[in-house]
Design an enzyme around this catalytic site. Sequence first.
Site, PDB file in Angstrom:
ATOM      1  N   ASP A  41       0.859  -1.173   0.040  1.00 53.76           N
ATOM      2  CA  ASP A  41      -0.004  -0.031   0.137  1.00 53.76           C
ATOM      3  C   ASP A  41       0.821   1.226  -0.108  1.00 53.76           C
ATOM      4  OD1 ASP A  41      -3.228   0.477   1.200  1.00 53.76           O
ATOM      5  OD2 ASP A  41      -1.522   2.018   1.226  1.00 53.76           O
TER       6      ASP A  41
ATOM      7  N   ASN B 128     -12.799  -3.581   2.469  1.00 52.49           N
ATOM      8  CA  ASN B 128     -13.692  -2.730   2.263  1.00 52.49           C
ATOM      9  C   ASN B 128     -14.598  -3.025   0.963  1.00 52.49           C
ATOM     10  OD1 ASN B 128     -12.910  -1.386   4.822  1.00 52.49           O
ATOM     11  ND2 ASN B 128     -11.249  -0.233   3.636  1.00 52.49           N
TER      12      ASN B 128
ATOM     13  N   GLN C 105     -14.733   1.536   0.885  1.00 52.85           N
ATOM     14  CA  GLN C 105     -13.769   1.159  -0.437  1.00 52.85           C
ATOM     15  C   GLN C 105     -13.591   2.425  -1.094  1.00 52.85           C
ATOM     16  OE1 GLN C 105     -15.432  -1.823  -2.796  1.00 52.85           O
ATOM     17  NE2 GLN C 105     -13.483  -1.831  -4.211  1.00 52.85           N
TER      18      GLN C 105
ATOM     19  N   HIS D 190      -9.753  -5.334  -3.512  1.00 49.89           N
ATOM     20  CA  HIS D 190      -8.496  -5.406  -2.741  1.00 49.89           C
ATOM     21  C   HIS D 190      -8.611  -6.064  -1.161  1.00 49.89           C
ATOM     22  CE1 HIS D 190      -9.756  -1.241  -2.544  1.00 49.89           C
ATOM     23  NE2 HIS D 190      -9.130  -1.081  -1.629  1.00 49.89           N
TER      24      HIS D 190
ATOM     25  N   HIS E 174      -6.955  -6.090   2.139  1.00 45.13           N
ATOM     26  CA  HIS E 174      -5.901  -5.352   3.063  1.00 45.13           C
ATOM     27  C   HIS E 174      -5.196  -6.638   3.877  1.00 45.13           C
ATOM     28  CE1 HIS E 174      -6.914  -1.313   2.251  1.00 45.13           C
ATOM     29  NE2 HIS E 174      -8.153  -1.559   1.931  1.00 45.13           N
TER      30      HIS E 174
HETATM   31  P1  5GP Z   1      -9.949   1.155   0.140  1.00 37.08           P
HETATM   32  O1  5GP Z   1     -10.373   2.419   1.311  1.00 37.08           O
HETATM   33  O2  5GP Z   1     -10.219   1.407  -1.132  1.00 37.08           O
HETATM   34  O3  5GP Z   1     -10.265   0.011   1.033  1.00 37.08           O
HETATM   35  O4  5GP Z   1      -8.185   1.019   0.184  1.00 37.08           O
HETATM   36  C1  5GP Z   1      -7.499   1.728  -0.650  1.00 37.08           C
HETATM   37  C2  5GP Z   1      -5.981   1.893  -0.427  1.00 37.08           C
HETATM   38  O5  5GP Z   1      -5.401   1.624  -1.724  1.00 37.08           O
HETATM   39  C3  5GP Z   1      -5.750   2.716   0.647  1.00 37.08           C
HETATM   40  O6  5GP Z   1      -4.989   2.001   1.682  1.00 37.08           O
HETATM   41  C4  5GP Z   1      -4.640   3.549  -0.158  1.00 37.08           C
HETATM   42  O7  5GP Z   1      -3.187   3.869   0.607  1.00 37.08           O
HETATM   43  C5  5GP Z   1      -4.011   2.539  -1.271  1.00 37.08           C
HETATM   44  N1  5GP Z   1      -3.844   3.199  -2.653  1.00 37.08           N
HETATM   45  C6  5GP Z   1      -4.273   4.571  -3.137  1.00 37.08           C
HETATM   46  N2  5GP Z   1      -3.705   4.658  -4.283  1.00 37.08           N
HETATM   47  C7  5GP Z   1      -2.433   3.872  -4.295  1.00 37.08           C
HETATM   48  C8  5GP Z   1      -1.693   3.655  -5.349  1.00 37.08           C
HETATM   49  O8  5GP Z   1      -1.770   4.347  -6.337  1.00 37.08           O
HETATM   50  N3  5GP Z   1      -0.866   2.655  -4.922  1.00 37.08           N
HETATM   51  C9  5GP Z   1      -0.781   1.997  -4.082  1.00 37.08           C
HETATM   52  N4  5GP Z   1       0.206   0.882  -3.932  1.00 37.08           N
HETATM   53  N5  5GP Z   1      -1.715   1.989  -3.037  1.00 37.08           N
HETATM   54  C10 5GP Z   1      -2.588   2.966  -3.161  1.00 37.08           C
END
Ligand code: 5GP
Length: 141
Positions: A33, A89, A96, A102, A104
């Site tokens: 992440d 999420n 999400q 994805h 975590h």
């Molecule tokens: P969500 O809230 O959708 O479950 O989590 C999205 C996750 O993606 C977040 O923890 C955020 O830090 C990560 N993330 C967002 N953009 C990028 C990116 O460009 N590269 C990587 N490696 N992680 C990302």
Amino acid sequence: MSGTDDCVFCGIVAGDIPGRIVGESDDAVAFLDANPMAPGHTLVVPRTHRARLGDLSREESAAVFELVYDLAPDIEAAVDADGATVGLNDGPAAGQEVGHVHAHVIPRFDGDGGGPIHVAAGERPDLSDAELDDIAAEISD
Ligand code: 5GP
Ligand code: ZN
């Protein structure tokens, strides 16, 4: 996000966007992440763009969870963690933000100030036995 062109995780899977890939299989990819909640915070995604958990095929679902299963011990060992919080999420209501499924894997450390996954759901509802019975029946129908 609906397609692959505007999806950052599709870009990482394709190699168009830099990502610190830590594991992969035919149908799933794992990378760090970019804005981690803890050292070693890893995301595991299906190679194919799918928005929600329910959009995955059975094979894609198995691939994602298999990579989680394979990597979680390595992730914990790499950062000398005491445990890990693993979860998804699923949908904007659940927080999400990136519309490509994805999982975590967040390494956890004794005294890190975090909580159990229960805190994600907000206030605990007061459900009667009858209501729990009804919900169980609805799910298993
Ligand atoms: P969500 O809230 O959708 O479950 O989590 C999205 C996750 O993606 C977040 O923890 C955020 O830090 C990560 N993330 C967002 N953009 C990028 C990116 O460009 N590269 C990587 N490696 N992680 C990302
Ligand atoms: Zn995508």
